[in-house]
Design an enzyme around this catalytic site. Structure first.
Site, PDB file in Angstrom:
ATOM      1  N   LYS A   1       2.103  -3.643   6.730  1.00 52.97           N
ATOM      2  CA  LYS A   1       2.539  -3.631   5.321  1.00 52.97           C
ATOM      3  C   LYS A   1       4.052  -3.408   5.248  1.00 52.97           C
ATOM      4  O   LYS A   1       4.743  -4.040   4.462  1.00 52.97           O
ATOM      5  CB  LYS A   1       1.788  -2.552   4.531  1.00 52.97           C
ATOM      6  CG  LYS A   1       0.310  -2.814   4.370  1.00 52.97           C
ATOM      7  CD  LYS A   1       0.014  -4.091   3.589  1.00 52.97           C
ATOM      8  CE  LYS A   1      -1.444  -4.457   3.580  1.00 52.97           C
ATOM      9  NZ  LYS A   1      -1.730  -5.808   3.059  1.00 52.97           N
TER      10      LYS A   1
ATOM     11  N   SER B   1       0.832  -1.200   0.000  1.00 55.57           N
ATOM     12  CA  SER B   1       0.000   0.000   0.000  1.00 55.57           C
ATOM     13  C   SER B   1       0.868   1.251   0.000  1.00 55.57           C
ATOM     14  O   SER B   1       1.970   1.258   0.550  1.00 55.57           O
ATOM     15  CB  SER B   1      -0.855  -0.026   1.269  1.00 55.57           C
ATOM     16  OG  SER B   1      -1.485   1.213   1.481  1.00 55.57           O
TER      17      SER B   1
ATOM     18  N   TYR C   1      -1.916  -0.995  11.085  1.00 58.45           N
ATOM     19  CA  TYR C   1      -2.178  -1.554   9.751  1.00 58.45           C
ATOM     20  C   TYR C   1      -1.017  -1.240   8.802  1.00 58.45           C
ATOM     21  O   TYR C   1      -0.474  -2.124   8.144  1.00 58.45           O
ATOM     22  CB  TYR C   1      -3.490  -0.994   9.165  1.00 58.45           C
ATOM     23  CG  TYR C   1      -3.613  -1.243   7.681  1.00 58.45           C
ATOM     24  CD1 TYR C   1      -3.872  -2.515   7.202  1.00 58.45           C
ATOM     25  CD2 TYR C   1      -3.405  -0.212   6.748  1.00 58.45           C
ATOM     26  CE1 TYR C   1      -3.936  -2.765   5.832  1.00 58.45           C
ATOM     27  CE2 TYR C   1      -3.472  -0.451   5.387  1.00 58.45           C
ATOM     28  CZ  TYR C   1      -3.740  -1.728   4.932  1.00 58.45           C
ATOM     29  OH  TYR C   1      -3.786  -1.971   3.582  1.00 58.45           O
TER      30      TYR C   1
HETATM   31  P1  NAD Z   1     -11.041  -6.883   1.579  1.00 62.17           P
HETATM   32  O1  NAD Z   1     -11.227  -6.893   3.049  1.00 62.17           O
HETATM   33  O2  NAD Z   1     -12.214  -6.574   0.726  1.00 62.17           O
HETATM   34  O3  NAD Z   1     -10.455  -8.297   1.113  1.00 62.17           O
HETATM   35  C1  NAD Z   1      -9.615  -9.081   1.928  1.00 62.17           C
HETATM   36  C2  NAD Z   1     -10.174 -10.498   1.945  1.00 62.17           C
HETATM   37  O4  NAD Z   1      -9.296 -11.317   2.727  1.00 62.17           O
HETATM   38  C3  NAD Z   1     -11.554 -10.589   2.580  1.00 62.17           C
HETATM   39  O5  NAD Z   1     -12.421 -11.297   1.700  1.00 62.17           O
HETATM   40  C4  NAD Z   1     -11.338 -11.362   3.874  1.00 62.17           C
HETATM   41  O6  NAD Z   1     -12.425 -12.176   4.199  1.00 62.17           O
HETATM   42  C5  NAD Z   1     -10.066 -12.165   3.545  1.00 62.17           C
HETATM   43  N1  NAD Z   1      -9.242 -12.511   4.717  1.00 62.17           N
HETATM   44  C6  NAD Z   1      -8.791 -11.698   5.693  1.00 62.17           C
HETATM   45  N2  NAD Z   1      -8.073 -12.408   6.584  1.00 62.17           N
HETATM   46  C7  NAD Z   1      -8.061 -13.694   6.144  1.00 62.17           C
HETATM   47  C8  NAD Z   1      -7.482 -14.902   6.637  1.00 62.17           C
HETATM   48  N3  NAD Z   1      -6.820 -14.946   7.791  1.00 62.17           N
HETATM   49  N4  NAD Z   1      -7.660 -16.035   5.924  1.00 62.17           N
HETATM   50  C9  NAD Z   1      -8.363 -16.028   4.766  1.00 62.17           C
HETATM   51  N5  NAD Z   1      -8.918 -14.915   4.250  1.00 62.17           N
HETATM   52  C10 NAD Z   1      -8.785 -13.769   4.940  1.00 62.17           C
HETATM   53  O7  NAD Z   1      -9.831  -5.911   1.250  1.00 62.17           O
HETATM   54  P2  NAD Z   1      -9.331  -5.314  -0.155  1.00 62.17           P
HETATM   55  O8  NAD Z   1      -9.690  -3.876  -0.201  1.00 62.17           O
HETATM   56  O9  NAD Z   1      -9.743  -6.194  -1.267  1.00 62.17           O
HETATM   57  O10 NAD Z   1      -7.762  -5.392   0.068  1.00 62.17           O
HETATM   58  C11 NAD Z   1      -6.996  -6.486  -0.389  1.00 62.17           C
HETATM   59  C12 NAD Z   1      -5.553  -6.276   0.004  1.00 62.17           C
HETATM   60  O11 NAD Z   1      -5.072  -5.061  -0.538  1.00 62.17           O
HETATM   61  C13 NAD Z   1      -5.310  -6.176   1.509  1.00 62.17           C
HETATM   62  O12 NAD Z   1      -4.085  -6.800   1.812  1.00 62.17           O
HETATM   63  C14 NAD Z   1      -5.218  -4.684   1.749  1.00 62.17           C
HETATM   64  O13 NAD Z   1      -4.458  -4.394   2.892  1.00 62.17           O
HETATM   65  C15 NAD Z   1      -4.528  -4.229   0.488  1.00 62.17           C
HETATM   66  N6  NAD Z   1      -4.778  -2.813   0.135  1.00 62.17           N
HETATM   67  C16 NAD Z   1      -6.063  -2.354   0.037  1.00 62.17           C
HETATM   68  C17 NAD Z   1      -6.311  -1.021  -0.279  1.00 62.17           C
HETATM   69  C18 NAD Z   1      -7.710  -0.472  -0.359  1.00 62.17           C
HETATM   70  O14 NAD Z   1      -7.861   0.741  -0.292  1.00 62.17           O
HETATM   71  N7  NAD Z   1      -8.747  -1.304  -0.493  1.00 62.17           N
HETATM   72  C19 NAD Z   1      -5.219  -0.167  -0.514  1.00 62.17           C
HETATM   73  C20 NAD Z   1      -3.928  -0.672  -0.428  1.00 62.17           C
HETATM   74  C21 NAD Z   1      -3.720  -2.008  -0.095  1.00 62.17           C
HETATM   75  C1  WQD Z   2      -9.523   9.770   0.916  1.00 58.42           C
HETATM   76  C2  WQD Z   2      -9.673  11.267   1.161  1.00 58.42           C
HETATM   77  C3  WQD Z   2     -10.008  11.880   3.468  1.00 58.42           C
HETATM   78  C4  WQD Z   2     -13.959  10.064   3.898  1.00 58.42           C
HETATM   79  C5  WQD Z   2      -6.981   4.830   3.213  1.00 58.42           C
HETATM   80  C6  WQD Z   2      -6.010   4.077   4.082  1.00 58.42           C
HETATM   81  C7  WQD Z   2      -4.802   3.688   3.302  1.00 58.42           C
HETATM   82  C8  WQD Z   2      -5.155   2.935   2.027  1.00 58.42           C
HETATM   83  C9  WQD Z   2      -6.208   3.640   1.250  1.00 58.42           C
HETATM   84  C10 WQD Z   2      -4.992   0.549   2.418  1.00 58.42           C
HETATM   85  C11 WQD Z   2      -8.923  11.737   2.411  1.00 58.42           C
HETATM   86  C12 WQD Z   2     -11.209  12.243   2.628  1.00 58.42           C
HETATM   87  C13 WQD Z   2     -12.756  10.494   3.392  1.00 58.42           C
HETATM   88  C14 WQD Z   2     -14.940  11.049   4.255  1.00 58.42           C
HETATM   89  C15 WQD Z   2     -13.446  12.773   3.520  1.00 58.42           C
HETATM   90  N1  WQD Z   2      -5.683   1.634   2.315  1.00 58.42           N
HETATM   91  N2  WQD Z   2     -12.499  11.810   3.197  1.00 58.42           N
HETATM   92  N3  WQD Z   2     -14.628  12.358   4.039  1.00 58.42           N
HETATM   93  O1  WQD Z   2      -7.107   8.219   3.572  1.00 58.42           O
HETATM   94  O2  WQD Z   2      -6.085   7.878   1.312  1.00 58.42           O
HETATM   95  O3  WQD Z   2      -6.342   5.979   2.754  1.00 58.42           O
HETATM   96  O4  WQD Z   2      -7.309   3.996   2.087  1.00 58.42           O
HETATM   97  O5  WQD Z   2      -3.832   0.349   2.375  1.00 58.42           O
HETATM   98  O6  WQD Z   2      -4.001   2.913   4.133  1.00 58.42           O
HETATM   99  O7  WQD Z   2      -5.658   4.912   5.153  1.00 58.42           O
HETATM  100  O8  WQD Z   2      -8.387   7.023   1.738  1.00 58.42           O
HETATM  101  O9  WQD Z   2     -10.763   6.942   1.090  1.00 58.42           O
HETATM  102  O10 WQD Z   2     -10.171   7.090   3.561  1.00 58.42           O
HETATM  103  O11 WQD Z   2      -9.822   9.064   2.094  1.00 58.42           O
HETATM  104  O12 WQD Z   2     -13.209  13.973   3.351  1.00 58.42           O
HETATM  105  O13 WQD Z   2     -16.021  10.733   4.759  1.00 58.42           O
HETATM  106  O14 WQD Z   2     -11.047  11.566   1.405  1.00 58.42           O
HETATM  107  O15 WQD Z   2      -9.728  12.869   4.402  1.00 58.42           O
HETATM  108  O16 WQD Z   2      -8.400  12.988   2.119  1.00 58.42           O
HETATM  109  P1  WQD Z   2      -6.954   7.378   2.393  1.00 58.42           P
HETATM  110  P2  WQD Z   2      -9.855   7.461   2.152  1.00 58.42           P
END
Ligand code: NAD
Ligand code: WQD
Length: 342
Positions: free
Chosen positions: A157, A128, A153
């Site tokens: 990562k 991330s 969290y």
């Molecule tokens: P999500 O929660 O929708 O998907 C994760 C899935 O993993 C879920 O279906 C959950 O049930 C499963 N899971 C969790 N722990 C488990 C375990 N112990 N065994 C088996 N399954 C398990 O999340 P997402 O948004 O699809 O994110 C996927 C990956 O990408 C994560 O590693 C997250 O940290 C990373 N990521 C997400 C974002 C974002 O904004 N969504 C941004 C950067 C990185």
């Molecule tokens: C985006 C922008 C808020 C909600 C998060 C995690 C990060 C990564 C991505 C996994 C920000 C603003 C939001 C609201 C708002 N995930 N906002 N009102 O903060 O970039 O990151 O998701 O790895 O680790 O922290 O994403 O979608 O929460 O916010 O004004 O009700 O929207 O302040 O500027 P963010 P976000």
């Protein structure tokens, strides 16, 4: 050897399900999920789009025995994409041990099985942009220094990347890529799958679409006194299908051994920053739906600006995002309408 089986952990989650759809065009997909943050119906959505049903294993990867079971059954896989993790930043502050346990032990157990069985595996890890915190310079390159994480969290990562780096040095047979995602948004155009946040969403785009759908009275913009063009925070919003595609390209890159080192890191973002107000404007312009919002206080822990320099992924992987912010926002709205029967 010889199979084209790819294991997708967390494959019923938001990014995993979209990636499973893209993968199924070329690979046999094995989805592993414990349903802790997803539901089994997502499997139907994936099957509908891809005209085939992936193999599904309901296993909890923080349980060592379950990881062993997975590889007993699928030790012929050529690749593994590790999405499974807990991802709620706020919750990780409240329950740090749950986050360290789930996100780190699942990764360690998977690597131990690969190591014990001497498997020749290509591995993609979901990292991330959170690993950068507030970057010194924008756009953010992979060379940006990694500072102390803002949340447990984020720390999982950072630590996961270190575990992968250290392990890769000991095993020349393994090939690993960490993809550092920026802000994934949107849904598959078919609306058979999309983002399904549990409870009140913390992320901007699901909060916007839910507010427009009448679930919340108003959206609060978290601060307009930042040092940015319009005072609101800037992020790099990437269509989830562009992100999904990046996984397939990165995996093929590993399978074809086109990487120089056996551990690499890539930013996956569009390269374009958008402010919160720009995202709101984009939503209203494209959907013509009214959105009630107010300016509120800053959210603790928010980064002012973060957007990717995606040159490395473009040049080395030959991956280029093809969807615009308009496409991504419209697809998120289409999905919300489908979920709410609007
Ligand atoms: P999500 O929660 O929708 O998907 C994760 C899935 O993993 C879920 O279906 C959950 O049930 C499963 N899971 C969790 N722990 C488990 C375990 N112990 N065994 C088996 N399954 C398990 O999340 P997402 O948004 O699809 O994110 C996927 C990956 O990408 C994560 O590693 C997250 O940290 C990373 N990521 C997400 C974002 C974002 O904004 N969504 C941004 C950067 C990185
Ligand atoms: C985006 C922008 C808020 C909600 C998060 C995690 C990060 C990564 C991505 C996994 C920000 C603003 C939001 C609201 C708002 N995930 N906002 N009102 O903060 O970039 O990151 O998701 O790895 O680790 O922290 O994403 O979608 O929460 O916010 O004004 O009700 O929207 O302040 O500027 P963010 P976000």
């Amino acid at each position: 050897m010889g199979t084209n089986k790819v294991i997708v952990t967390g494959g019923l989650g938001y990014i995993g399900s979209h990636t499973a759809v893209e993968l199924s065009e070329k690979f046999q997909v094995v989805i592993v999920d414990d349903l802790s943050n997803s539901s089994i119906e997502v499997l139907d959505g994936i099957s509908k789009i891809s005209n085939s049903t992936p193999i599904f294993e309901k296993l909890d990867l923080k349980i060592k025995k379950d990881v062993k079971k997975l590889f007993d059954k699928h030790n012929d896989a050529i690749g593994l994409i590790h999405f499974a993790a807990f991802k709620a930043v706020g919750e990780s502050v409240e329950k740090p041990l749950n986050y360290y346990e789930n996100n780190l032990s699942s990764l360690i157990y998977i690597l131990q099985e690969i190591d014990n069985r001497n498997l020749l595996l290509n591995l993609i890890f979901s990292s991330s942009c959170t690993v950068y915190g507030q970057a010194e310079s924008l756009p953010i390159t992979e060379e940006e220094s990694i500072k102390k994480a803002e949340s447990p969290y984020g720390n999982t990562k950072q630590i996961s990347e270190e575990i992968l780096f250290d392990y890769a040095r000991t095993n020349p047979k393994i090939n690993i890529t960490s993809l550092r995602y920026f802000n994934p948004i949107g849904a598959h155009h078919s609306t058979n799958i999309g983002e399904l946040p549990l409870g009140i969403p913390g992320n901007l785009v699901p909060f916007i679409t839910q507010t427009a759908a009448g679930i919340h009275e108003k959206l609060t913009v978290f601060g307009n006194d930042y040092n940015t063009p319009d005072g609101t925070c800037v992020r790099d919003y990437i269509h989830v299908m562009d992100l999904a595609k990046a996984h397939i390209i990165a995996l093929e890159h590993l399978i074809q051994k086109r990487n120089q080192d056996n551990y690499s890191v890539y930013n996956i973002g569009t390269g374009k920053g958008s402010s919160v107000l720009e995202v709101i404007e984009c939503f209203v312009k494209n959907t013509r739906v009214k959105l009630n919002y107010v300016i509120g206080k800053r959210r603790v822990g928010d980064i002012e600006s973060a957007y990717a320099d995606n040159t490395k992924a473009k040049e080395e992987l030959k991956w280029t995002p093809k969807y615009s912010l308009d496409d991504a926002i419209l697809s998120a709205w289409k999905w919300e309408k489908k979920v709410r029967n609007i």
